[in-house]
Enzyme design. Structure first.
Site, PDB file in Angstrom:
ATOM      1  CB  ILE A  18      -1.017  -0.008   1.163  1.00 44.77           C
ATOM      2  CG1 ILE A  18      -2.147   0.962   0.843  1.00 44.77           C
ATOM      3  CG2 ILE A  18      -0.373   0.306   2.504  1.00 44.77           C
ATOM      4  CD1 ILE A  18      -3.417   0.692   1.583  1.00 44.77           C
ATOM      5  CG  ASN A  31      -1.904   1.792  17.832  1.00 49.01           C
ATOM      6  OD1 ASN A  31      -1.982   2.874  18.416  1.00 49.01           O
ATOM      7  ND2 ASN A  31      -0.760   1.329  17.352  1.00 49.01           N
ATOM      8  CG  ASP A  41       0.492   2.244  12.349  1.00 48.82           C
ATOM      9  OD1 ASP A  41       0.691   3.319  11.734  1.00 48.82           O
ATOM     10  OD2 ASP A  41       0.148   2.192  13.544  1.00 48.82           O
ATOM     11  CB  THR A 125      -6.808  -9.469   8.282  1.00 44.88           C
ATOM     12  OG1 THR A 125      -6.024  -8.681   7.375  1.00 44.88           O
ATOM     13  CG2 THR A 125      -8.273  -9.235   8.015  1.00 44.88           C
ATOM     14  N   GLY A 126      -4.196  -8.595  10.572  1.00 52.28           N
ATOM     15  CA  GLY A 126      -2.828  -8.951  10.958  1.00 52.28           C
ATOM     16  C   GLY A 126      -2.759  -9.093  12.468  1.00 52.28           C
ATOM     17  CE1 TYR A 128      -4.531  -4.029  17.279  1.00 50.21           C
ATOM     18  CE2 TYR A 128      -6.253  -2.827  16.129  1.00 50.21           C
ATOM     19  CZ  TYR A 128      -5.195  -2.834  17.019  1.00 50.21           C
ATOM     20  OH  TYR A 128      -4.812  -1.680  17.651  1.00 50.21           O
TER      21      TYR A 128
END
Ligand code: AR6
Length: 178
Positions: A18, A31, A41, A125-126, A128
């Site tokens: 991305i 977060n 992130d 989906t990582g 978390y």
């Protein structure tokens, strides 16, 4: 790559990174501190430089399901939309609703800022732990509904990191548009 037309807009799935996208905005799976982390992130802050973190510090965090916007710093994208997906803990803690809100509120910010092309990662989906197939259905359903009701956003691109994520979104999309 998969491309479908929803109303007057395009919804696209690609496998990739991305941080390399040239869309008007890229979305960060942050977060609630907005002060950085690992995964996508970490990659966005590394590629985008310190300007993004400086702006994030002034925002004072972001509750789960909401979204905030900063500069894109050194990224090709002019803006980063930071959103916070839910931590998955079994599926009965309103995770699906919170995940949908993260997508919806990110898209609303894009509309407010008149951003026509937005790229999303697979939020939650990582680290978390949201199951990929379920998350893909929530993500795509929410994006499709948004594009059906808002013509200002012209492109929503899901940038899936690795084949497994790409295939999960591909399957989910086929189910939703068939
Ligand atoms: N481009 C696209 N997708 C990526 C990239 C990339 N460069 N890198 C990883 N992914 P995660 P979360 C995928 O853990 O689950 C952070 O520490 C990754 O394979 O980044 O929402 C935050 O600070 C996965 O499919 O986000 C939070 O503390 C997806 O991005 C926490 O992780 C999301 O994985 C948020 O967890």
């Amino acid at each position: 790559m998969v491309k479908v037309t929803i109303n007057k807009s395009i919804l696209e799935l690609i496998e990739g990174d991305i941080t390399e996208q040239e869309t008007d905005a890229i979305v960060n799976a942050a977060n609630s501190s907005l002060l950085g982390g690992g995964g996508v992130d970490g990659a966005i802050h590394r590629a985008g430089g310190t300007k993004i973190l400086e702006e994030c510090r002034k925002l004072g965090g972001c509750p789960t399901g909401e979204a905030r916007i900063t500069t894109g710093g050194n990224l090709k994208a002019k803006y980063v939309i930071h959103t916070v997906g839910p931590v998955y803990s079994g599926g009965k803690k309103r995770e699906a609703e919170l995940l949908a809100n993260a997508y919806k509120n990110s898209l609303s910010l894009a509309s407010q800022f008149k951003l026509k092309r937005v790229a999303f990662p697979s939020i939650s989906t990582g680290a978390y732990g949201y199951p990929l197939d379920d998350a893909a259905t929530v993500a795509l359903k929410t994006a499709i509904n948004y594009l059906k009701t808002h013509t200002d956003v012209e492109l929503v691109r899901f940038v899936l990191f690795g084949q497994k994520a790409y295939q999960a979104y591909d399957r989910a999309l086929q189910e939703l548009v068939k």
